[in-house]
Design a protein around this motif. Structure first.
Motif, PDB file in Angstrom:
ATOM      1  N   ASP A  65      40.824  47.005  41.841  1.00 40.49           N
ATOM      2  CA  ASP A  65      41.119  45.968  40.850  1.00 40.49           C
ATOM      3  C   ASP A  65      42.513  46.198  40.274  1.00 40.49           C
ATOM      4  N   SER A  66      43.185  45.119  39.937  1.00 39.67           N
ATOM      5  CA  SER A  66      44.553  45.227  39.400  1.00 39.67           C
ATOM      6  C   SER A  66      44.591  45.838  38.006  1.00 39.67           C
ATOM      7  N   LEU A  73      50.938  50.206  35.734  1.00 39.98           N
ATOM      8  CA  LEU A  73      52.180  50.955  35.612  1.00 39.98           C
ATOM      9  C   LEU A  73      53.258  50.385  36.529  1.00 39.98           C
ATOM     10  N   MET A  74      52.850  49.908  37.697  1.00 43.14           N
ATOM     11  CA  MET A  74      53.799  49.354  38.671  1.00 43.14           C
ATOM     12  C   MET A  74      54.103  47.888  38.398  1.00 43.14           C
ATOM     13  N   GLY A  75      53.354  47.275  37.484  1.00 43.94           N
ATOM     14  CA  GLY A  75      53.562  45.853  37.197  1.00 43.94           C
ATOM     15  C   GLY A  75      53.131  44.948  38.330  1.00 43.94           C
ATOM     16  N   ALA A  76      52.058  45.340  39.032  1.00 42.32           N
ATOM     17  CA  ALA A  76      51.582  44.546  40.162  1.00 42.32           C
ATOM     18  C   ALA A  76      50.948  43.246  39.678  1.00 42.32           C
ATOM     19  N   GLU A  77      51.020  42.232  40.530  1.00 44.29           N
ATOM     20  CA  GLU A  77      50.403  40.953  40.195  1.00 44.29           C
ATOM     21  C   GLU A  77      48.878  41.094  40.184  1.00 44.29           C
ATOM     22  N   PRO A  78      48.206  40.339  39.318  1.00 41.28           N
ATOM     23  CA  PRO A  78      46.740  40.427  39.234  1.00 41.28           C
ATOM     24  C   PRO A  78      46.078  40.115  40.574  1.00 41.28           C
ATOM     25  N   PHE A  79      45.087  40.903  40.935  1.00 43.66           N
ATOM     26  CA  PHE A  79      44.323  40.677  42.161  1.00 43.66           C
ATOM     27  C   PHE A  79      42.937  41.287  41.991  1.00 43.66           C
ATOM     28  N   LYS A  80      42.015  40.848  42.814  1.00 42.55           N
ATOM     29  CA  LYS A  80      40.655  41.378  42.804  1.00 42.55           C
ATOM     30  C   LYS A  80      40.136  41.361  44.223  1.00 42.55           C
TER      31      LYS A  80
END
Length: 275
Positions: A65-66, A73-80
């Motif tokens: 999960d994002s 911390l990496m600023g990744a885009e939301p994903f599931k």
């Protein structure tokens, strides 16, 4: 002079205790008792992990999960990542397998203690000191490898493979079995990979490895590291490959330092003995 020599010889021998006077069959009884204690401790820890199912699988499934802190911390885009179950008994068997392995990990300090307690009476005093250092170092490095995989390598792998699409019309639905098996496999692999400094230290102690050799073949080692990283990481992107290669390369550089220090300590000890 003779008293001093006898004292030194006595110190070099294994401890004089009751266990050293046991017969072969009595040693087998002691071994059986140690194995029973290890099995009981593992089963109890595994049952405890099995009972805390929600906590256990919150930890196991967190990298999918994002909201996992590494992605934040990496600023990744939301994903599931959507995980599915395809077998009638699959979830229960996975629950048992994960709980058992978690129990082994939880009970591992006690297991090592019992095993070392059985072996230590047969060791000389200097061998016992080296064995303690070797065992503790190997155990700690294995745990570091497990943490590095869980916190960094596996989340990146899951993110890439779980969100990769050849077409927007195709949705990814990964099985829980595939997810857990990949996590366990990569955890074991990185736990073993992080034993590199310990193995190098041991080889240096036996005079089978020198820091000069490792520096001379550094470029070859980097190529081997990249190949190993490509094999153990089921991704094709260069970013993940470099992320996996970086800790292994750092381990190699750390091993060079450890080997150099070990060889220097051995030389100093030989000089003191000659003096």
């Amino acid at each position: 002079m003779n008293d001093g020599a006898n004292t030194d010889e006595k110190k070099a021998q294994p401890e004089d205790n009751v266990e050293m006077q046991l017969t072969f069959w009595e040693h087998l009884d002691v071994l059986r008792g140690s194995l029973i204690r290890m099995i009981v401790a593992s089963v109890i820890a595994g049952l405890a992990a099995f009972g805390f199912k929600d906590i256990l699988f919150n930890v196991v499934l967190a990298p999918s999960d994002s909201s996992f802190f590494m992605f934040r911390l990496m600023g990744a885009e939301p994903f599931k990542i959507h995980l599915i179950n395809t077998g009638l008994t699959e979830q229960f068997m996975i629950h048992m397998k994960v709980a058992l392995l978690a129990g082994l990990l939880i009970a591992s300090p006690y297991l090592l203690y019992v095993l070392f307690r059985f072996i230590s009476p047969a060791l000389y005093e200097n061998e016992r000191r080296i064995s303690v250092r070797l065992t503790v170092s190997a155990y700690l490095m294995f745990l570091v490898g497990v943490l590095v995989n869980y916190l960094l390598i596996f989340p990146l792998t899951v993110h890439f493979l779980g969100t990769y699409q050849v077409s927007a019309d195709i949705d990814n639905m990964l099985t829980i079995s595939s997810y857990v098996d990949t996590l366990l496999m990569m955890t074991l692999v990185f736990g073993i990979v992080f034993e590199i400094p310990v193995v190098c230290w041991l080889l240096a102690r036996f005079g089978m490895l020198k820091a000069e050799w490792m520096r001379r073949f550094r470029r070859h080692a980097i190529v081997v590291i990249l190949i190993i990283s490509a094999v153990i990481t089921p991704t094709s992107d260069i970013f993940t490959l470099l992320i996996v290669s970086l800790p292994i390369w750092l381990l190699y550089e750390l091993s060079i330092l450890i080997v150099r220090m070990t060889r220097q300590d051995d030389k100093d000890s030989e000089q003191k003995k000659s003096e």
